[in-house]
Design an enzyme around this catalytic site. Sequence first.
Site, PDB file in Angstrom:
ATOM      1  N   TYR A 105       0.924  -1.233  -0.123  1.00 53.85           N
ATOM      2  CA  TYR A 105       0.001   0.053  -0.008  1.00 53.85           C
ATOM      3  C   TYR A 105       0.965   1.251  -0.031  1.00 53.85           C
ATOM      4  O   TYR A 105       1.785   1.370   0.817  1.00 53.85           O
ATOM      5  CB  TYR A 105      -0.980   0.096   1.143  1.00 53.85           C
ATOM      6  CG  TYR A 105      -2.020   1.082   1.438  1.00 53.85           C
ATOM      7  CD1 TYR A 105      -2.706   1.378   0.332  1.00 53.85           C
ATOM      8  CD2 TYR A 105      -1.766   2.028   2.074  1.00 53.85           C
ATOM      9  CE1 TYR A 105      -3.788   2.624   0.649  1.00 53.85           C
ATOM     10  CE2 TYR A 105      -2.590   3.386   2.544  1.00 53.85           C
ATOM     11  CZ  TYR A 105      -3.724   3.250   1.678  1.00 53.85           C
ATOM     12  OH  TYR A 105      -4.529   4.602   1.558  1.00 53.85           O
TER      13      TYR A 105
ATOM     14  N   ASP B 258       9.270   2.767  -0.116  1.00 51.60           N
ATOM     15  CA  ASP B 258       8.305   3.702   0.771  1.00 51.60           C
ATOM     16  C   ASP B 258       8.372   3.331   2.163  1.00 51.60           C
ATOM     17  O   ASP B 258       7.827   2.146   2.616  1.00 51.60           O
ATOM     18  CB  ASP B 258       6.847   3.308   0.091  1.00 51.60           C
ATOM     19  CG  ASP B 258       5.773   3.941   1.068  1.00 51.60           C
ATOM     20  OD1 ASP B 258       5.875   4.710   1.844  1.00 51.60           O
ATOM     21  OD2 ASP B 258       4.434   3.980   0.506  1.00 51.60           O
TER      22      ASP B 258
ATOM     23  N   LYS C 110       4.088   9.060   8.666  1.00 50.74           N
ATOM     24  CA  LYS C 110       3.618   8.493  10.385  1.00 50.74           C
ATOM     25  C   LYS C 110       4.689   9.092  11.468  1.00 50.74           C
ATOM     26  O   LYS C 110       4.251   9.972  11.901  1.00 50.74           O
ATOM     27  CB  LYS C 110       3.702   7.063  10.110  1.00 50.74           C
ATOM     28  CG  LYS C 110       2.593   6.549   9.013  1.00 50.74           C
ATOM     29  CD  LYS C 110       1.961   5.180   9.128  1.00 50.74           C
ATOM     30  CE  LYS C 110       0.753   4.955   8.295  1.00 50.74           C
ATOM     31  NZ  LYS C 110       1.070   4.109   7.123  1.00 50.74           N
TER      32      LYS C 110
HETATM   33  C1  LIG Z   1       0.245   4.861   5.859  1.00 48.94           C
HETATM   34  C2  LIG Z   1       0.988   4.412   4.575  1.00 48.94           C
HETATM   35  C3  LIG Z   1       0.966   5.119   3.577  1.00 48.94           C
HETATM   36  C4  LIG Z   1       0.001   6.403   3.284  1.00 48.94           C
HETATM   37  O1  LIG Z   1       0.093   7.412   4.377  1.00 48.94           O
HETATM   38  P1  LIG Z   1      -1.111   8.577   4.542  1.00 48.94           P
HETATM   39  O2  LIG Z   1      -0.459   9.415   5.570  1.00 48.94           O
HETATM   40  O3  LIG Z   1      -2.191   7.595   5.095  1.00 48.94           O
HETATM   41  O4  LIG Z   1      -1.820   8.922   3.396  1.00 48.94           O
HETATM   42  C5  LIG Z   1       1.780   5.195   2.351  1.00 48.94           C
HETATM   43  N1  LIG Z   1       2.561   4.030   2.471  1.00 48.94           N
HETATM   44  C6  LIG Z   1       2.621   3.398   3.471  1.00 48.94           C
HETATM   45  C7  LIG Z   1       3.924   2.183   3.374  1.00 48.94           C
HETATM   46  C8  LIG Z   1       1.816   3.479   4.339  1.00 48.94           C
HETATM   47  O5  LIG Z   1       1.981   2.479   5.459  1.00 48.94           O
END
Ligand SMILES: *Cc1c(COP(=O)(O)O)cnc(C)c1O
Length: 430
Positions: A144, A239, A267
């Site tokens: 994701y 990511d 995060k």
């Molecule tokens: C949470 C997450 C996102 C998205 O971040 P948001 O702040 O919810 O837009 C993208 N990549 C990874 C790996 C994530 O865990």
Amino acid sequence: MSNDKSKSLFEKAKEYIPGGVNSPVRAFRAVGGNPLFMKRAKGAYLYDEDDQEYIDLINSWGPMILGHAHPVVEEAVKIALVNSPSFGAPTAREVEMAELICSIVPSVEKVRMVNSGTEATMSAIRVARGYTGRDKIIKMEGCYHGHGDSFLIAAGSGAMTFGTPDSPGVTKGTAKDTLIAPFNSISAVEKIIDENKNEIAAIILEPVVGNMGCVVPQPGYLQGLRTLCDKHSIVLIFDEVMTGFRLALGGAQELYNVKADMTTLGKIIGGGLPVGAYGGKKEIMDYVSPLGPIYQAGTLSGNPLAMAAGLAMLKYLKSNPAVYNQINQTTTKLVEGLRDQIAKAGQKFTINQVGSMFTLFFTDANVIDFDTAKTSDTQKFAIYFQSMLSQGIYLAPSQYEAMFISNAINNVEIDKILKASEQALRQIKA
Ligand SMILES: *Cc1c(COP(=O)(O)O)cnc(C)c1O
């Protein structure tokens, strides 16, 4: 146990907010029942609107690595607040933040602040495309990267073919530029590159996956992608929105000793406020406006309150490296306890753990990718989840999520979690 206030709030919320929530997984659809509305939290504990206490294993999906309402973050935000929450002009904190991120994540030489992980990944692939002059990207099935159009692509059974949109509203035109490979398969990526010579701008992945549950990169996988990207001049994007500042201060890149060309962060970087960032090699980041031609902007990017919270968090982590030993050891203790219980109960479930991230999969398969993750019995997970919740343990309301341990969780909490889990596993058997 009464959930009256949460129930009535949810009824009202559903009238005014789609599905009653501002992010879908909060709605408890995968586990059934009513979502709990939270009122406050401190350290390891959450308190809902009905004043019930829960040990928190979500920790805001990662950011609360120091537990809730940590005084260091709280103080920093208070100080920033009185000087106005936003200027729309550059501030000293942004410079300090950028310098700090570059010192922590070795592959990041320049960095741009944004407001969410979604924004970070969307911007990163635009820059990778602009830099390489190519359109296609490779993403891994089950990873994701936020809700940007290019990432909402399911592979289906036809991996390695053109993606089809996972959500109405994503155009076929966008979807066809996202190519899907299973996680942990170098040969699948090689095949896609062969079939799309000089067309791939970027490979993007979660170096340790959290978003199909915790899935570990097999030995040589990340290095293998690094080698392929070098050979074919493809931008490798890690990511690290979830793994950054969590698996190690320098994220998965530090843990596995593999450098990405670009990194996306989120995060933990905001200390609980909405912050994201993307960065990487100077030669790539210099394509970003106003220095270069690739446009990306944000009215509230680098916001003073968000920077104050994020800086306080990152500085604390940098000067207290023992936090990582502590959360990793706590997690290992919990995971070993769970493994013991599962064996004693004569069950064969799988637990994947990296540092302070872990997932208990209700399958006996070795979970290494999306297909193996999907062998999990989500019915069993739902029973386990509800039993844990009723005993005051707040797990992520889906089988396909990672759990996050904060350093506010100690032996007392581990004992409570294990005790509740023993009971929950009994429910499954019954
Ligand atoms: C949470 C997450 C996102 C998205 O971040 P948001 O702040 O919810 O837009 C993208 N990549 C990874 C790996 C994530 O865990």
